[in-house]
Enzyme design. Structure first.
Site, short mmCIF file in Angstrom:
data_model
loop_
_atom_site.label_atom_id
_atom_site.label_comp_id
_atom_site.label_asym_id
_atom_site.label_seq_id
_atom_site.Cartn_x
_atom_site.Cartn_y
_atom_site.Cartn_z
N LEU A 186 0.05 14.84 6.30
CA LEU A 186 1.34 15.34 6.77
C LEU A 186 2.23 15.76 5.61
CD1 LEU A 186 2.24 12.89 9.65
CD2 LEU A 186 1.53 15.27 9.81
N ARG A 215 6.10 -5.55 12.86
CA ARG A 215 4.68 -5.78 12.59
C ARG A 215 4.39 -7.01 11.75
NH1 ARG A 215 2.76 0.47 11.59
NH2 ARG A 215 2.83 0.99 13.80
N HIS A 264 -3.34 -2.06 7.18
CA HIS A 264 -3.13 -0.81 7.87
C HIS A 264 -2.40 0.23 7.03
CE1 HIS A 264 -2.15 1.96 10.98
NE2 HIS A 264 -0.87 1.71 10.94
N ARG A 293 7.02 -1.57 6.94
CA ARG A 293 7.33 -0.31 7.62
C ARG A 293 7.37 -0.54 9.13
NH1 ARG A 293 4.47 3.32 10.24
NH2 ARG A 293 2.42 2.60 9.56
N LEU A 344 4.73 8.74 10.08
CA LEU A 344 4.65 10.17 10.37
C LEU A 344 5.97 10.83 10.01
CD1 LEU A 344 2.79 10.06 13.81
CD2 LEU A 344 1.82 10.39 11.55
#
Lengths: 664, 253
Positions: free
Chosen positions: A43, A342, A413, A447, A453
């Site tokens: 991205l 998370r 991750h 995060r 994204l």
């Protein structure tokens, strides 16, 4: 190492707009005289390459995959945040900024985060204009869902394939520029060295790279006026992660060895909802989108005895009575429930498993249950929302999640750490810009979901096109295109690349690169994973040093240099991971506090703490030390097998009051 | 489980390839197909033999990099499943498994099971985009899109560009791939301005890249891991015909 964050003056909400009016511009007719190298086509890389080419710069873009469309951004499932407030539920730029700073456990740079929140709205506009088929309501307007760490619905999505759709949008825009000849695209090329050239300002500037053509083995030199690294994260240092097989730290680590500071490598995100590990032969872990936590309820059996019966196969999940289920997130964090951030959700799963209440044959798993949601909304609605994720789960595990609860466990991750950059996304090496997951700036120690994204596209579309021009403008048109690949600095860099490849091929030992990678991963996960302590980290550093020595005497790399050689590719990446893993552990050892994704067992809340007594947080939560550790830890390379030097960028919070994170 | 593998080995694009047999004594049925290949490669490395080169990256069925013909079927026997998501529990102890690369004129073999798919990139570069310069967009909600249209566009946009459709087609045609992108963009309001040019340029690039013609075998739809349907080919044919006619009259006057 000089670390000037170059945060613009003025009130937080006006920093970016006032900065944009003050920074240097490059006249449209002069832009074509500058050559920009972009490494990575995810991205951040693809959006930067397309945007800069549209503006008129000459751009060369490199990726290791066979096409830029395959970059790992493609695998993001759940969504992208933006402060559009289309749901009229109280969202704003300030809220997104606030949530991101708080979610990052007060270890991100406020000014960068505010800018991220500001441009988030432009990203959605841009992507819709490019034809990204976001989910819509029946009225034809865009739909939203909620994600962890937020109390509003600000996440835009395209089924469970948001990353794919956004990446393809950026890839298509890039493809147009490739077709026009404005971007030269080099697929199956891996960057193996960064080239620095002395400038008349007395500093070394990034002016090129050395690559290996992965098909022919040819080593090539590329000169440019500036280099952008958009090379993603380093989660594969753990061997098992949700990253694609090819994701690696090499480009970033090469830059570090050339003097770029590496910030906060210990901030690694362990995602709470992945499919549990099944065995020794496993090569990767598969993520189940966090969006599932909108409707799925996470639980573990209340007692060890019940869990043991499940592990032995004597009891099925559906047979466990309601009162024997511990919906631990709803219990511990009533206001966020299953949508707790998370890091917190992952640790809570680990706690349940450490307590002997884990399920799956390994005891390393908890349930994510859709029974109640299906009862409430019907199977069709659930299928519409998560159909492809359910299919994927069934494909991998053989279980049908419409009928039995999913089994999940945390897995590596995302990596919040990365190369240090200033407000302009420029590293401490002049002319070297770092974008997307490869930099460190926006997520602090943790995060939030659907923010990766957003950051990749923010950097590539709306930050670099301004700040890169500022650097080039400051360099002046007289210097444009002046460095060629014949410069002696390229000779030296190319030689070091060749020497390393020759060395890897000459050892001809008895153990494969993959096996070394696996062994490194085990050390990292066991001693520097979800919970870390001083003793474990000290041991890990020693073990990695020993493993590295072993690698350089025993690795067996078959095949030759002048051909497609996947063993050689892996060996080079593993060699860098073997150095980088140590740096990560050193950072974790230095950081004597717990924050976000970094949890030091020595630093957790105790029953006697005032916040625990007041009921603000539970016992066993991460305990930050703002007095001593409110800084970004930036590591400076001092030589092979020499301890790196720690530099600090102190973090100042003007807008968001530093407080203990409570999701109760 | 014990497996007998027959794998296509080819040193590079110039030299001829051949099938080579390998025995795998112990494969966990929870492993994925690519993990099975990892294990085999580790064994080969142990014996000092060249491992088998194959393309793979995300291993979760979305990047489109894996590209194996397994027992004569692109991506193997499971419906709507990429090779990386195929698991060994779908095979039996003692099975013989044949593994080949994509075979198509437009996808030359690079090495072993790896082929060159840059022809797909060329098709996208020709017209598989909406021109929307960075920073020029209006508010995202300014143009409502009916949900059925957005959903249909998404069905087409799900294409992962793996090339299974080309590998399965007896003609080596890229119609399903090309029509998925043309269909995705031509359905949306944002794609209208370039609709005619898009379809004409993409079809022309597809022909130039050496892909074959479509003769309605339908094999592409059967192997597509994202279940993209032939409807999009029909739509592209319609869009193409209309574009040619409009183009003809535009030039005539």
């Amino acid at each position: 190492m000089e670390l000037n964050s170059n945060i613009p003056e003025g009130p937080m909400a006006q920093k970016w707009s006032s900065h944009k009016t003050k920074i240097k511009l490059v006249n449209p007719a002069n832009r074509r005289k500058y050559h920009v190298i972009i490494v990575g086509s995810g991205l951040a890389g693809a959006s930067a390459a397309a945007s800069l080419a549209e503006m008129g710069y000459q751009v060369s873009c490199f990726c290791y995959q066979d096409s830029p469309r395959r970059a790992h951004s493609i695998a993001a499932q759940g969504g992208i945040n933006a402060a559009k407030n289309y749901q009229n539920d109280g969202d704003s730029v300030y809220r997104l900024f606030y949530d991101t700073v708080k979610g990052g456990d007060f270890r991100a740079r406020e000014a960068n985060v505010h800018r991220l929140a500001e441009v988030s709205v432009n990203i959605i506009d841009q992507m819709v204009a490019q034809g990204v088929p976001f989910a819509r309501e029946y009225g034809g307007l865009l739909d939203n869902r909620s994600f962890g760490g937020a109390q509003v619905s600000r996440t835009f999505y395209a089924r469970g394939q948001t990353g794919q759709q956004l990446l393809l949008g950026a890839y298509q825009q890039l493809s147009k520029q490739i077709g026009l000849g404005a971007v030269k695209m080099y697929n199956r090329h891996e960057m193996l060295e960064l080239v620095l050239v002395d400038d008349d300002d007395g500093q070394k500037h990034a002016k090129g790279i050395i690559t290996r053509n992965l098909v022919t083995g040819k080593i090539e030199r590329w000169a440019a006026d500036t280099v952008v690294l958009a090379t993603g994260g380093y989660g594969n240092v753990f061997f098992l992660s949700t990253n694609a097989q090819g994701c690696n730290v090499t480009a970033a680590y090469r830059a570090y060895k050339k003097g770029a500071g590496f910030a906060n490598p210990c901030y690694t995100q362990i995602h709470p909802t992945c499919i549990p590990v099944h065995g020794e032969q496993q090569s990767k872990l598969t993520l189940m989108s966090e969006s599932l936590r909108n409707d799925g309820r996470i639980w573990a059996p209340k007692t060890k005895e019940l869990a043991q019966k499940v592990r032995k196969g004597e009891l099925k999940a559906n047979d466990i009575a309601e009162e024997d289920r511990d919906y631990y997130l709803e219990r511990k964090y009533p206001s966020f429930g299953n949508l707790a951030p998370r890091d917190i959700s992952s640790r809570a799963a680990k706690e349940a498993c450490d307590d002997g209440r884990g399920i799956a044959s390994t005891g390393l798993g908890v349930y994510l249950d859709f029974r109640d949601a299906i009862k409430r909304l019907g199977k069709d609605v659930i299928a519409q929302r998560y159909g492809n994720l359910f299919d994927m789960y069934e494909c991998i595990t053989g279980d049908n999640p419409y009928e039995v609860p999913m089994m999940i466990f945390p897995a590596v991750h995302y990596t919040m750490g990365g190369l240090w950059v200033d407000y302009n996304l420029e590293s401490n090496v002049p002319g070297l810009f770092v974008a997307g997951e490869a930099n460190f700036s926006d997520h602090g120690a943790n995060r939030l979901g659907a923010s990766a994204l957003m950051q990749g596209l923010a950097d590539g579309y709306f930050v670099l096109p301004y700040t890169l021009g500022n650097y080039l403008g400051k360099q002046g048109i007289a210097k444009a295109g002046k460095i060629s690949a014949d410069h002696p600095a390229f000779d030296e860099a190319e030689k070091s690349v060749r020497d390393r490849i020759d060395k890897l091929l000459s050892i001809q030992g008895d153990e494969s690169p993959r096996s070394f990678h696996q062994r490194l991963g085990k050390i990292m996960w066991d001693k520097c994973g979800m919970a870390r302590d001083k003793q474990g980290l000290t041991e890990a550093i020693q073990e990695i040093q020993a493993l590295r020595k072993e690698f350089w005497s025993r690795v067996k790399v078959l095949g030759e240099d002048g051909e497609l050689n996947q063993e050689l590719e892996r060996a080079g990446r593993v060699a860098d991971f073997l150095e980088f893993g140590e740096l990560l552990c050193r950072d974790a050892l230095m950081r004597e506090e717990s924050c976000g994704g970094h949890f030091r067992s020595e630093h957790q809340s105790m029953p006697e703490d005032p916040e625990v007594k007041a009921g603000l947080i539970s016992e066993g939560e991460a305990k930050r030390d703002d007095e001593n550790f409110a800084f970004a830890g930036v590591w400076e390379y001092m030589g092979d097998d020499v301890e790196p030097k720690l530099n600090k960028e102190n973090l100042v919070y003007e807008e968001v009051h530093m407080a203990t994170r409570s999701y109760k | 489980m014990k497996l007998h593998l027959k794998i296509w080995r080819q040193k590079n694009g110039e030299e001829a390839g051949k099938f080579v047999s390998y025995e795998l004594p112990d494969v966990d049925e929870g492993s994925s197909f690519l993990e099975m290949l990892d294990i085999m490669n580790e064994q080969l490395v142990g014996k000092g033999e060249q491992p088998v080169a194959f393309d793979h990256d995300c291993r979760e069925g979305i990047c489109g990099m894996c590209s194996l013909v397994i027992n004569g079927e692109a991506h193997g026997p499971q419906r709507a499943t990429t090779a990386c998501q195929l698991h060994m529990r779908h095979f039996k102890d003692g099975d013989t498994i044949t593994i080949e690369p994509w075979r198509a004129k437009a996808f030359p073999v690079v090495k072993d099971l790896i082929v060159d798919r840059t022809a797909f990139d060329k098709v996208i570069q020709a017209g598989g985009f909406v021109t929307a310069r960075t920073g020029s967009a209006q508010d995202a909600n300014a143009t409502p899109i009916p949900k059925p249209i957005a959903d249909k566009a998404m069905d087409a946009a799900a294409c992962i560009g793996c090339g299974a459709c080309v590998a399965a087609c007896p003609n080596g045609s890229a119609m399903l791939f090309t029509s998925a992108k043309a269909g995705h963009l031509n359905l949306l309001p944002q794609g209208q301005a370039e609709k005619d040019q898009r379809v004409m340029k993409m079809v022309s690039a597809m022909d130039d890249a050496g892909f074959g013609n479509c003769t309605n075998y339908g094999e592409c739809q059967a192997v597509c891991p994202k279940e993209i349907t032939l409807d999009f080919i029909a739509k592209m044919n319609r869009d193409y015909a209309v574009a040619r006619v409009r183009n003809f009259f535009n030039h005539a006057c």
